[in-house]
Each structure stands twice: as structure tokens, then as C-alpha cells.
Design a protein around this motif. Structure first.
Motif, short mmCIF file in Angstrom:
data_model
loop_
_atom_site.label_atom_id
_atom_site.label_comp_id
_atom_site.label_asym_id
_atom_site.label_seq_id
_atom_site.Cartn_x
_atom_site.Cartn_y
_atom_site.Cartn_z
N ILE A 122 0.85 -1.20 0.00
CA ILE A 122 0.00 0.00 0.00
C ILE A 122 0.88 1.24 0.00
O ILE A 122 0.67 2.19 -0.77
CB ILE A 122 -0.92 0.03 1.24
CG1 ILE A 122 -1.78 -1.22 1.32
CG2 ILE A 122 -1.76 1.30 1.25
CD1 ILE A 122 -2.74 -1.37 0.19
N VAL A 123 1.88 1.23 0.86
CA VAL A 123 2.80 2.36 0.97
C VAL A 123 3.59 2.54 -0.32
O VAL A 123 3.73 3.66 -0.84
CB VAL A 123 3.75 2.16 2.16
CG1 VAL A 123 4.75 3.31 2.26
CG2 VAL A 123 2.94 2.05 3.46
N ARG A 144 -4.84 4.46 -5.89
CA ARG A 144 -6.13 3.87 -5.54
C ARG A 144 -6.00 2.97 -4.31
O ARG A 144 -6.87 2.95 -3.45
CB ARG A 144 -6.68 3.08 -6.73
CG ARG A 144 -8.12 2.59 -6.55
CD ARG A 144 -8.65 1.99 -7.84
NE ARG A 144 -10.04 1.56 -7.69
CZ ARG A 144 -11.08 2.35 -7.82
NH1 ARG A 144 -10.90 3.64 -8.08
NH2 ARG A 144 -12.32 1.90 -7.68
N GLU A 145 -4.88 2.25 -4.23
CA GLU A 145 -4.64 1.38 -3.08
C GLU A 145 -4.56 2.18 -1.78
O GLU A 145 -5.09 1.76 -0.75
CB GLU A 145 -3.33 0.59 -3.28
CG GLU A 145 -3.37 -0.42 -4.42
CD GLU A 145 -2.94 0.19 -5.76
OE1 GLU A 145 -2.64 -0.58 -6.67
OE2 GLU A 145 -2.91 1.44 -5.87
N TRP A 146 -3.92 3.33 -1.83
CA TRP A 146 -3.79 4.18 -0.64
C TRP A 146 -5.15 4.73 -0.23
O TRP A 146 -5.49 4.73 0.97
CB TRP A 146 -2.81 5.32 -0.94
CG TRP A 146 -2.56 6.24 0.21
CD1 TRP A 146 -3.20 7.41 0.49
CD2 TRP A 146 -1.60 6.07 1.26
NE1 TRP A 146 -2.69 7.99 1.63
CE2 TRP A 146 -1.71 7.19 2.13
CE3 TRP A 146 -0.65 5.08 1.55
CZ2 TRP A 146 -0.90 7.34 3.26
CZ3 TRP A 146 0.15 5.23 2.67
CH2 TRP A 146 0.02 6.34 3.52
N ALA A 147 -5.92 5.20 -1.18
CA ALA A 147 -7.25 5.74 -0.88
C ALA A 147 -8.14 4.67 -0.26
O ALA A 147 -8.87 4.92 0.70
CB ALA A 147 -7.89 6.31 -2.15
N LEU A 148 -8.09 3.45 -0.81
CA LEU A 148 -8.91 2.36 -0.30
C LEU A 148 -8.47 1.98 1.12
O LEU A 148 -9.32 1.75 2.00
CB LEU A 148 -8.81 1.14 -1.22
CG LEU A 148 -9.63 -0.08 -0.80
CD1 LEU A 148 -11.12 0.24 -0.75
CD2 LEU A 148 -9.38 -1.25 -1.74
N ALA A 149 -7.16 1.92 1.34
CA ALA A 149 -6.66 1.57 2.67
C ALA A 149 -7.10 2.61 3.70
O ALA A 149 -7.45 2.27 4.84
CB ALA A 149 -5.14 1.46 2.65
#
Length: 248
Positions: free
Chosen positions: A69-70, A82-87
Motif C-alpha cells: 500500500i505504501v 487507488r490502493e492508498w485511498a482504499l486503505a
């Protein structure tokens, strides 16, 4: 309920909901720690005893994001991955449920308790807030502040914080004498400043309005996921992203 009970509950709750995070950290603060009054005077935050009459402790929880994610948000793109926003969205949901359950358990034992939502507690015009998870996390011994104004923990700075104020009494977690920010320890870093895509973060401070405007761009880009007023670029791809950094 003992401190070990709280830590065990938090770890089990998150373990049962395997997702986008690593092992959580839990810290405890004395509700009457002098720093709560000092930060109240400096920033206008409410003290724990203003939130819960007879409060004795504050329980702080940090949920660190997984490495991928990072890494996904460490790119040179101007908006968050998108991964960061979802996390961000999923961690907020997780913390709300976790803290609600913790408050319920403490209340059943006769301790009036209150959790503070992980996000949204600030005025969009003045950027003033009634509570700071980061400052409370520092008081509870979870870490120290970096030049990016984020709390650097032993699991890094990339994650989300949750707070529970309670009448239950827990032994405070000692604050570390060690400074986790490399620059503040005298090393040549300041990588976080160069990561800010809009120049909101500088050596002299943080332009909160410019930072928030950048976060709104992230919310617009990922609006199909939910509310993700987030950026996080200054926290990703730095020595303190995933751990308390060691000197170069």
C-alpha cells in the motif's frame, strides 16, 4: 479489563479481519497528563476530562498499512494511488468498529468511555479541531513527530490512528527518549519535504489549506470508493514510512 486485555482484543479484532494492515500498536496515556492541557492551550484541543467526566486514561491505537500500500503511493504521480485511498477508507471503518466495541466492553464493566472518529473532526475554514489523534498518540508513547507533521511509530508513519477516552485506569505507556525523525536527530534527510506534490510542506511549516486542497483532489479522483480526502505523499517512500528509521 487490563492493558493486556485491551492489546489482546485489538490484535484479535484486526487479525480476524485480515486486510490492508500490519500488526497494530496500542498505547495508554494518563488522562491528566500535563501535555493534554498544554496542547489544549496551544491548539484548542479538548482535554480527555472535557470529553468524559472523570476520565482516567486514553487508549491509542495505530493501524499501520501493509508495505505494498505504501509503495503504491510512493510514485511521482500528483494524486494518491487507488490502493492508498482504499486503505484509508477501510482503516477508518475498521477503527470505528474496533473502538465502538472497545467502548462497549469498557461500559459493560462500569467505565464511561467515548471514542473519537478517526477523521472529519476539523473546521474546513479554520482547520481547527477539537482533538488530535497524532498528539494523543505522542502522549501515549506511540512515537514522535516527523518534519512532515506525522507521528512516526515503531511501525512507521503510514497508517491510521484511533482514540478511546475512558474512566478506566491503565498504566501509561512511557514516552521514548529517542527521536524517530532522522532530521531532528541531526541527519541529512528532509525527504518528506521533497515528496509533497504541491509545496504545502516546507521547512518552516505546513500550509494546511494547500494541503487540504490537495487532499480534495484525491477525494475527487477516487470518489467511487467513498470519501477519501487523502494524499499521504509526504509519508511514502521515506525512511520512516514503515519503521522508526535507522541512521544512514
Amino acid at each position: 479489563m487490563t492493558p493486556e486485555d485491551v492489546v489482546g482484543f485489538v490484535e484479535s479484532y484486526i487479525e480476524e479481519r485480515r486486510g490492508l494492515w500490519r500488526r497494530p500498536l496500542v498505547g495508554f496515556a494518563d488522562a491528566k497528563d500535563r501535555l493534554f492541557k498544554e496542547y489544549s492551550r496551544m491548539h484548542g484541543f479538548k482535554t480527555p476530562t472535557e470529553l468524559v467526566d472523570g476520565a482516567k486514561s486514553v487508549i491509542m491505537i495505530f493501524i499501520p498499512f501493509k508495505e505494498h500500500i505504501v509503495h503504491s503511493n510512493a510514485s511521482l504521480s500528483l494524486t494518491p494511488s487507488r490502493e492508498w485511498a482504499l486503505a484509508y477508507i477501510e482503516a477508518n471503518k475498521l477503527l470505528e468498529g474496533l473502538c465502538r466495541e472497545l467502548v462497549h466492553g469498557l461500559s459493560e464493566e462500569g467505565y464511561r468511555s467515548l471514542y473519537i472518529p478517526p477523521t472529519g473532526d476539523f473546521d474546513r475554514d479554520t482547520f481547527a479541531s477539537s482533538w488530535s489523534h497524532k498528539h494523543a498518540g505522542y502522549i501515549a508513547g506511540l512515537g514522535t513527530f516527523g518534519m512532515h507533521h506525522q507521528l512516526i511509530t515503531k511501525q512507521g508513519c503510514c497508517g491510521r490512528l484511533g482514540s478511546v477516552v475512558t474512566q478506566a485506569s491503565f498504566k501509561p505507556t512511557p514516552r521514548s527518549d529517542e527521536e524517530f525523525c532522522l532530521h531532528k536527530r541531526g541527519y541529512n534527510c528532509l525527504m518528506c519535504l521533497s515528496k509533497c506534490p504541491v509545496g504545502a510542506l516546507t521547512y518552516s511549516g505546513l500550509d494546511k489549506r494547500r494541503c487540504y486542497e490537495q487532499c480534495l483532489k484525491g477525494a475527487e479522483k477516487h470518489r467511487d470508493l467513498g470519501l477519501a480526502e487523502v494524499c499521504g505523499k509526504c509519508s511514502c517512500g521515506t525512511p520512516c514510512s514503515l519503521q522508526a528509521p535507522k541512521p544512514f
